[in-house]
Design a protein around this motif. Structure first.
Motif, PDB file in Angstrom:
ATOM      1  N   PRO A   1      47.204  24.968  28.126  1.00 42.35           N
ATOM      2  CA  PRO A   1      46.017  25.772  27.802  1.00 42.35           C
ATOM      3  C   PRO A   1      45.902  26.962  28.765  1.00 42.35           C
ATOM      4  O   PRO A   1      46.017  26.800  29.975  1.00 42.35           O
ATOM      5  N   GLY A   2      45.705  28.135  28.209  1.00 40.67           N
ATOM      6  CA  GLY A   2      45.598  29.342  29.023  1.00 40.67           C
ATOM      7  C   GLY A   2      46.935  29.893  29.469  1.00 40.67           C
ATOM      8  O   GLY A   2      46.989  30.866  30.207  1.00 40.67           O
TER       9      GLY A   2
ATOM     10  N   HIS B   1      43.852  37.394  29.285  1.00 39.84           N
ATOM     11  CA  HIS B   1      43.375  36.302  28.433  1.00 39.84           C
ATOM     12  C   HIS B   1      42.602  36.827  27.222  1.00 39.84           C
ATOM     13  O   HIS B   1      42.710  36.260  26.131  1.00 39.84           O
TER      14      HIS B   1
ATOM     15  N   GLU C   1      42.490  34.034  24.469  1.00 40.99           N
ATOM     16  CA  GLU C   1      42.224  32.776  25.178  1.00 40.99           C
ATOM     17  C   GLU C   1      40.867  32.862  25.889  1.00 40.99           C
ATOM     18  O   GLU C   1      40.782  32.910  27.104  1.00 40.99           O
ATOM     19  N   TYR C   2      39.818  32.834  25.102  1.00 44.17           N
ATOM     20  CA  TYR C   2      38.486  33.083  25.635  1.00 44.17           C
ATOM     21  C   TYR C   2      37.938  31.938  26.476  1.00 44.17           C
ATOM     22  O   TYR C   2      37.145  32.161  27.377  1.00 44.17           O
ATOM     23  N   LYS C   3      38.342  30.712  26.197  1.00 40.61           N
ATOM     24  CA  LYS C   3      37.830  29.571  26.960  1.00 40.61           C
ATOM     25  C   LYS C   3      38.282  29.622  28.418  1.00 40.61           C
ATOM     26  O   LYS C   3      37.565  29.184  29.310  1.00 40.61           O
ATOM     27  N   VAL C   4      39.451  30.164  28.666  1.00 38.77           N
ATOM     28  CA  VAL C   4      40.003  30.222  30.026  1.00 38.77           C
ATOM     29  C   VAL C   4      39.239  31.225  30.884  1.00 38.77           C
ATOM     30  O   VAL C   4      39.172  31.090  32.100  1.00 38.77           O
TER      31      VAL C   4
ATOM     32  N   THR D   1      36.187  31.635  31.369  1.00 39.01           N
ATOM     33  CA  THR D   1      35.079  31.028  32.122  1.00 39.01           C
ATOM     34  C   THR D   1      35.534  30.659  33.534  1.00 39.01           C
ATOM     35  O   THR D   1      34.826  30.944  34.507  1.00 39.01           O
TER      36      THR D   1
END
Length: 127
Positions: free
Chosen positions: A35-36, A93, A98-101, A103
């Motif tokens: 992920p990311g 990102h 990769e929007y969740k990364v 944060t």
């Protein structure tokens, strides 16, 4: 405030060391699956390893100058560099969707900004 600054600096250095080691040691293909890690698919192996090395150096730069009392001003300077690295990471990102990364990048940027503010303004070393 000094204790809070040391705690945040230590946490940030730990993040930098772990992240740097992962990039420096893990094969690029395996990083791309994480992920990311989508950005590593388009980056060269040398780029990934160089970023890992920079993160390891950042971990050292956040702790050693103050602990060894050799140019402790390098601690907030390293934190400024970390902020720039996080801005670059967020741009990459966003480009890769990769929007969740992002944060995590924002949290690390905020931690570094706290170290910069704390060590340049609130509790500079040697003051």
């Amino acid at each position: 405030m000094n204790i809070a600054l040391w705690i945040v600096t230590g946490l940030l250095a730990t993040v930098a060391l772990v992240s740097g080691n992962i990039k420096a040691i893990t094969p690029k293909a395996k990083l791309a699956e994480a992920p990311g890690g989508r950005w590593t698919a388009t980056a060269g192996v040398g780029t990934v390893k160089a970023l890992g090395g920079l993160e390891i150096l950042a971990a050292l730069g956040l702790i050693l100058p103050a602990v060894l009392d050799i140019a402790p001003v390098l601690v907030p300077v390293t934190a400024v560099c970390w902020i720039l690295l996080m801005i670059g990471a967020m741009v990459v990102h966003v480009r890769d969707g990769e929007y969740k990364v992002i944060t995590a990048n924002v949290v690390y940027l905020a931690m570094a900004a706290f170290v910069v503010w704390g060590r340049f303004v609130l509790e500079p070393f040697g003051a």
